[in-house]
Structures are given as C-alpha cells and as structure tokens.
Design a protein around this motif. Structure first.
Motif, PDB file in Angstrom:
ATOM      1  N   GLY A  27       0.784  -1.226   0.000  1.00 11.39           N
ATOM      2  CA  GLY A  27       0.000   0.000   0.000  1.00 11.39           C
ATOM      3  C   GLY A  27       0.811   1.269   0.000  1.00 11.39           C
ATOM      4  O   GLY A  27       0.261   2.352  -0.234  1.00 11.39           O
ATOM      5  N   THR A  28       2.112   1.187   0.259  1.00 18.06           N
ATOM      6  CA  THR A  28       2.953   2.386   0.270  1.00 18.06           C
ATOM      7  C   THR A  28       3.693   2.599  -1.052  1.00 18.06           C
ATOM      8  O   THR A  28       4.427   3.583  -1.194  1.00 18.06           O
ATOM      9  CB  THR A  28       3.999   2.302   1.398  1.00 18.06           C
ATOM     10  N   SER A  29       3.526   1.708  -1.996  1.00 17.35           N
ATOM     11  CA  SER A  29       4.267   1.787  -3.258  1.00 17.35           C
ATOM     12  C   SER A  29       3.759   2.943  -4.129  1.00 17.35           C
ATOM     13  O   SER A  29       2.609   3.379  -3.989  1.00 17.35           O
ATOM     14  CB  SER A  29       4.133   0.468  -4.023  1.00 17.35           C
ATOM     15  N   PRO A  30       4.589   3.427  -5.059  1.00 21.87           N
ATOM     16  CA  PRO A  30       4.195   4.542  -5.935  1.00 21.87           C
ATOM     17  C   PRO A  30       3.303   4.058  -7.085  1.00 21.87           C
ATOM     18  O   PRO A  30       3.726   3.967  -8.242  1.00 21.87           O
ATOM     19  CB  PRO A  30       5.540   5.071  -6.442  1.00 21.87           C
ATOM     20  N   TRP A  31       2.058   3.756  -6.768  1.00 24.43           N
ATOM     21  CA  TRP A  31       1.146   3.150  -7.748  1.00 24.43           C
ATOM     22  C   TRP A  31       0.887   4.055  -8.950  1.00 24.43           C
ATOM     23  O   TRP A  31       0.479   3.561 -10.016  1.00 24.43           O
ATOM     24  CB  TRP A  31      -0.159   2.763  -7.066  1.00 24.43           C
ATOM     25  N   SER A  32       1.118   5.343  -8.815  1.00 21.51           N
ATOM     26  CA  SER A  32       0.896   6.248  -9.956  1.00 21.51           C
ATOM     27  C   SER A  32       1.834   5.934 -11.116  1.00 21.51           C
ATOM     28  O   SER A  32       1.592   6.352 -12.256  1.00 21.51           O
ATOM     29  CB  SER A  32       1.078   7.704  -9.514  1.00 21.51           C
ATOM     30  N   GLN A  33       2.900   5.194 -10.839  1.00 21.26           N
ATOM     31  CA  GLN A  33       3.850   4.828 -11.901  1.00 21.26           C
ATOM     32  C   GLN A  33       3.390   3.609 -12.702  1.00 21.26           C
ATOM     33  O   GLN A  33       3.990   3.281 -13.721  1.00 21.26           O
ATOM     34  CB  GLN A  33       5.210   4.515 -11.281  1.00 21.26           C
ATOM     35  N   LEU A  52      -7.505   0.312  -6.963  1.00 24.24           N
ATOM     36  CA  LEU A  52      -6.283   0.773  -7.616  1.00 24.24           C
ATOM     37  C   LEU A  52      -6.359   2.257  -7.970  1.00 24.24           C
ATOM     38  O   LEU A  52      -5.373   2.996  -7.837  1.00 24.24           O
ATOM     39  CB  LEU A  52      -6.027  -0.060  -8.868  1.00 24.24           C
ATOM     40  N   LEU A  53      -7.538   2.700  -8.411  1.00 24.28           N
ATOM     41  CA  LEU A  53      -7.701   4.119  -8.713  1.00 24.28           C
ATOM     42  C   LEU A  53      -7.543   4.957  -7.450  1.00 24.28           C
ATOM     43  O   LEU A  53      -6.957   6.052  -7.483  1.00 24.28           O
ATOM     44  CB  LEU A  53      -9.074   4.360  -9.351  1.00 24.28           C
ATOM     45  N   GLU A  54      -8.045   4.450  -6.334  1.00 24.45           N
ATOM     46  CA  GLU A  54      -7.884   5.167  -5.065  1.00 24.45           C
ATOM     47  C   GLU A  54      -6.412   5.315  -4.703  1.00 24.45           C
ATOM     48  O   GLU A  54      -6.010   6.313  -4.103  1.00 24.45           O
ATOM     49  CB  GLU A  54      -8.637   4.429  -3.956  1.00 24.45           C
ATOM     50  N   PHE A  55      -5.585   4.335  -5.089  1.00 25.73           N
ATOM     51  CA  PHE A  55      -4.147   4.395  -4.804  1.00 25.73           C
ATOM     52  C   PHE A  55      -3.372   5.131  -5.892  1.00 25.73           C
ATOM     53  O   PHE A  55      -2.145   5.185  -5.842  1.00 25.73           O
ATOM     54  CB  PHE A  55      -3.601   2.980  -4.625  1.00 25.73           C
ATOM     55  N   GLY A  56      -4.077   5.640  -6.893  1.00 25.98           N
ATOM     56  CA  GLY A  56      -3.433   6.482  -7.893  1.00 25.98           C
ATOM     57  C   GLY A  56      -2.928   5.776  -9.132  1.00 25.98           C
ATOM     58  O   GLY A  56      -2.252   6.398  -9.966  1.00 25.98           O
ATOM     59  N   ALA A  57      -3.214   4.488  -9.287  1.00 24.86           N
ATOM     60  CA  ALA A  57      -2.720   3.756 -10.456  1.00 24.86           C
ATOM     61  C   ALA A  57      -3.473   4.175 -11.719  1.00 24.86           C
ATOM     62  O   ALA A  57      -4.607   4.671 -11.665  1.00 24.86           O
ATOM     63  CB  ALA A  57      -2.886   2.257 -10.232  1.00 24.86           C
ATOM     64  N   ARG A  58      -2.816   3.987 -12.865  1.00 19.85           N
ATOM     65  CA  ARG A  58      -3.496   4.121 -14.149  1.00 19.85           C
ATOM     66  C   ARG A  58      -4.138   2.771 -14.440  1.00 19.85           C
ATOM     67  O   ARG A  58      -3.447   1.744 -14.472  1.00 19.85           O
ATOM     68  CB  ARG A  58      -2.497   4.500 -15.242  1.00 19.85           C
ATOM     69  N   VAL A  59      -5.441   2.751 -14.626  1.00 18.98           N
ATOM     70  CA  VAL A  59      -6.192   1.493 -14.670  1.00 18.98           C
ATOM     71  C   VAL A  59      -6.955   1.370 -15.974  1.00 18.98           C
ATOM     72  O   VAL A  59      -7.657   2.295 -16.401  1.00 18.98           O
ATOM     73  CB  VAL A  59      -7.183   1.404 -13.487  1.00 18.98           C
ATOM     74  N   SER A  60      -6.820   0.194 -16.613  1.00 20.20           N
ATOM     75  CA  SER A  60      -7.623  -0.163 -17.784  1.00 20.20           C
ATOM     76  C   SER A  60      -8.395  -1.440 -17.464  1.00 20.20           C
ATOM     77  O   SER A  60      -7.793  -2.423 -17.023  1.00 20.20           O
ATOM     78  CB  SER A  60      -6.741  -0.400 -19.010  1.00 20.20           C
TER      79      SER A  60
END
Length: 499
Positions: A11-17, A36-44
């Motif tokens: 949960g502390t990882s830079p998910w936006s990358q 995943l969107l809540e953690f900032g990831a780009r999601v498809s």
C-alpha cells in the motif's frame, strides 16, 4: 524500469507509476479497479460483455479516472504498456493472460491485490478456508463464531464482498474469515495467513486447471507462509500431505479435525460433543467441550445435522480457536449461524415425500455429501432417494459416486448438457435404477424434472436436487437453478392441493 518495485509492492508503493490492466468488470474486477484508482494507479478494465450492468460500472470507473473497454474482442489484446494484470478467476489459457505471461507481465488475483494494498496500514489477520466442498458453509460458521467472541469481522473472498473492498473500508476489522477458491489461490503469490484450512480435495474444475494435480497444488498454496495453524481433515489424507509439504512460518502447528475421537492436536467428536484437544494446555490427557452436535446448524427438525456439516463446524472451530476465541463463542456462534440457501434446504414435504434443494452441490464430492445426509430405513425400502442431477460436469466422473449410492436410489432424473456422463455411470453401476432424461434446456426443463421425480418417489422418500455439476449451461448460477427447483416444487404443491 519504473515498476521494478512491483514484486515487493504494497500500500505504500508509488502506484501512480503503474499501468494496471483488470481482466473483467464483474464484482471483484470492479472492486480491484476502484481500489487501484484510489491508490493512484493508471487502470484499464477489459471485458467482452457490454450489457447494461457493465456499462453502468464502466461509466462510474471512467468518472473516477479509469479506462474501460467493453464488447466482443475487448480482451483479445493486452495493452502494450501494461505493467500488471489483475484477474478475477480467468484460467491461464485465456488469451489476455497468455500474452501477459509471454511478455513477463505479473498476473495477480484480486485476492493478492487486496493482501498487498492492505499492508502495512490496514493489515488484518486472515483465517483462510478452501476445499472442494463446504467452503461457504465453514466460512459462515467461522464468521458467526468470531462475531460471538466480540470481534469485528466479515466473511469475504469467494463469499460476500470482494476483499479489496473490505480492506479499503473505513471501518476497521479485527480478523477476516476468508473463503478462497482454487482460481483465486492459483494467482495469489504472497499470502501469509494467520491460519488456514483445507476441508477436502476431490477432482473439480479440471477444465480450468488442466489436471487434478494442478487443482490440488492450487489448493495447497493456502498453507504457504501460515503463521499459526494449518488445519487439515483427518479423513482426507491429501490435506495432511499438503500440510507436511507446506513452507510455513516457524512455529506454525498442524491441527486435525475428525468426526471420530480426536487424537493429540485435533478437534473431534466424543459422544454428542464437539471437543478440542489442540488448543488447551492439558491436551495430552483431556479435551475441552466446545459445543453439542445439536448446536451445529443445518439439521432438519428432529434429525441430527449431516456429517459434513459437523466436519465444517469442527474446521471453523479450529480456525477460531487458533485465533484465541473462547469455547463459549464456538457454541454461541454455531447456534446462531444461518446457512446460505440451496444447501440441503428443505423446500416442502408433499404426500410424505421430502423435497430438498442442494443446488450448491456443483461437483460429485458435494453430491456425495448430500446423498449421505439421507439414510434409508433398516429394510432399505422407505426413505430412499430420487436424485435430480446434471449440468456441466467440468471434466469430472461419476462412477465412484454412483457405485457408492446405487442401493439407496429409488430413481434418477437427469438434465443439462452433460447428463449423458451421469447416465453412462448409472448404466455401468446401477443398471436397475430407473432413469428419466430431460432433453430440453428451456425454462420449463426443471418443472419437467420435478414432475418426473414426483412419479418415481414413494412416501418416505426424499427427492434431492444435488446436481453434481455446475449450472451455467442452463442457469446464471446455482442459486437460479435452486430457485427454479423451488418454484417447480411449489407449483407441484399447488397442483396437488387443488385435486
């Protein structure tokens, strides 16, 4: 590489990358994408179905910043820049996952994602349950016991809400009762449960895993890295073998459960009591009463619960006791457990014939347990079974099942795409048992099956819907199949009442 951290991601990882592809927009897929969107990831999110429900979920995810591709062919190509794939039960042979494996893109289950995202900030102990049969019932019993102990808990995973949704919930939990399927375990790589149980292992989902060995191996992974207790079924040596071969945390114990008198480090039955010889200091020479057999849910009026329900209760008790739950909570939790529908559920008694819905028996092992719950009388005449079965056999066979129960069958009614598989086993091992085949697959097929069963049954018999097969050849799920059976039985009752 921007996502070199993925193997150790939490949960502390830079998910936006990361660009994460979610395979499927069903309940678990939506929860994974939302988390995943809540953690900032780009999601498809990719799904070949573009029905109204999927379109509504797609609109919401797109509002939150996700990308959704729906409709035929949407899952044919993995995006070129995908860093991670989250699957919600897809087999390794699915084209999207084949491409991911070929390109070295990691594939996780939604369960694995939930485990990762919950750590370290929302780490909660998991008590895990798997097995060919009894998972849902045992998980319900466990959650009820934990609640009776005053713990904040939820039954999750392959039951109830998706785990990703739970671990991101603002409400805190003390412990989770987690049902895990072989599909989920296949794609889970880092789970380290507090305690885990494998209830039983019989051939199932062979079309998904490719072989019984692969299916069994997937189940066995639940024991990997277990911290406290590996709970196994004394009556199923395969589950004990899994414990012996598991790489667990140092100090984790093997705990057996049995319908007989328990040995050391086991839970079992003495007279009419469920007892513990595993989690008490004086276990070498005594046992602690946990509950009475009559406390186990699922018994019909005036009858004891089926043996497999007692076994489920013992497994749930073992997991709860491994977490420090007192004996009184085991008793109190079992007493108030409400089992789900379509599990040895009495629908009606008409003219002395009991009509029983066990649509949840979706493989031969589950059907065996249901059939064993109904014993004929000493003469072997009254109290026989008219068995309604059939559907998608999933690569399994029925010879052992038919051989075991041939003498208890009044007759058999078969429907569904693989009805011939069961009919052939009956011809080999029970040639004198009357068989009725329902060749149609329309909405009236179950009513015709019920009518055929009614013609075969005699007073004192049970008509048992225990298909031994999956349901999606004719129904949306096993619940819809059970509801069709219930509706047909009630219509039969109305017809008899009007005569």
């Amino acid at each position: 590489m921007s996502v070199a951290w993925l193997p150790q991601a939490d949960g502390t990882s830079p998910w936006s990358q990361a660009h994460v592809v979610v395979a499927g927009i069903g309940v678990s897929g939506f929860a994974a994408a939302d988390g995943l969107l809540e953690f900032g990831a780009r999601v498809s999110v990719l799904d070949d179905r573009a029905d109204e429900g999927n379109r509504d979920k797609a609109t919401l995810l797109e509002t939150l910043g996700g990308t959704v591709r729906l409709g035929p062919g949407s899952t044919a190509e993995l995006p070129v820049d995908a860093d991670l794939v989250i699957t919600t039960g897809w087999p390794a042979t699915a084209p999207l996952l084949v491409q991911a494996a070929a390109r070295g893109v990691p594939i996780w289950s939604e369960v694995e994602l939930a485990w990762r995202l919950s750590r370290p900030a929302k780490a909660v102990p998991w008590l895990g349950i798997t097995g060919t049969n009894g998972k849902t019932t045992t998980t319900q019993m466990l959650a009820s016991i934990l609640t009776a102990a005053g713990l904040r808990t939820a039954a999750v995973g392959n039951i109830g809400r998706p785990i990703t949704e739970i671990v991101l919930d603002r409400e805190g939990y003390d412990v989770l009762a987690v049902e895990l399927s072989s599909h989920q375990l296949h794609w889970s790589h880092s789970l380290a449960l507090h305690s885990a149980a494998v209830l039983n292992v019989q051939p199932d989902h062979l079309e998904w895993h490719g072989s019984y060995a692969a299916y069994s191996d997937a189940k066995a992974t639940i024991y990997s890295r277990v911290q406290a207790s590996c709970v196994y079924n004394v009556a199923d040596p395969e589950t004990e073998r899994m414990v012996e071969q598991a790489e667990v945390t140092e100090g984790a114990r093997a705990i057996g459960f049995t319908l007989g008198t328990p040995g050391l480090s086991m839970l079992g039955v003495v007279d009419d009591l469920l007892v513990d010889r595993a989690f008490i200091p004086q276990r070498r020479d005594s046992a602690l009463e946990l509950a009475k057999i009559s406390d186990v849910p699922g018994a019909a009026a005036g009858q004891p619960p089926a043996p497999h329900l007692v076994a489920n209760a013992l497994a749930a008790a073992a997991l709860a006791r491994s977490f420090g739950v007192p004996a009184t909570a085991v008793r109190d939790g079992l007493r108030v457990t409400s089992l789900g529908a379509h599990k040895i559920q009495m629908v009606a008694e008409l003219a002395g014939v009991r009509w029983v819905d066990d649509s949840k028996a979706t493989n031969p092992h589950a059907a065996d347990a249901a059939l064993r719950a109904y014993e004929p009388d000493a003469a072997g005449e009254a109290g026989k079974i008219v068995w309604i079965a059939g559907g998608q056999a999933k690569g399994t066979t029925f010879d052992d099942l038919v051989r075991a129960h041939a003498g208890r069958l009044r007759g058999v009614v078969l429907l569904g795409v693989d009805r011939a598989v069961i009919a052939d086993a009956l011809a080999r091992h029970a040639p004198n048992v009357p068989v009725r085949l329902i060749a149609t697959t329309d909405t009236g097929a179950m009513a015709r099956a019920v009518a055929a069963a009614d013609q075969l049954a005699r007073p004192g018999d049970a008509v048992l819907l225990a298909p031994g097969c999956a349901s999606k050849d004719m129904y949306t799920d096993y619940a819809a199949r059970g509801e069709a059976f219930t509706a047909a039985v009630r219509e039969l009752a109305r017809g008899e009442g009007s005569q």
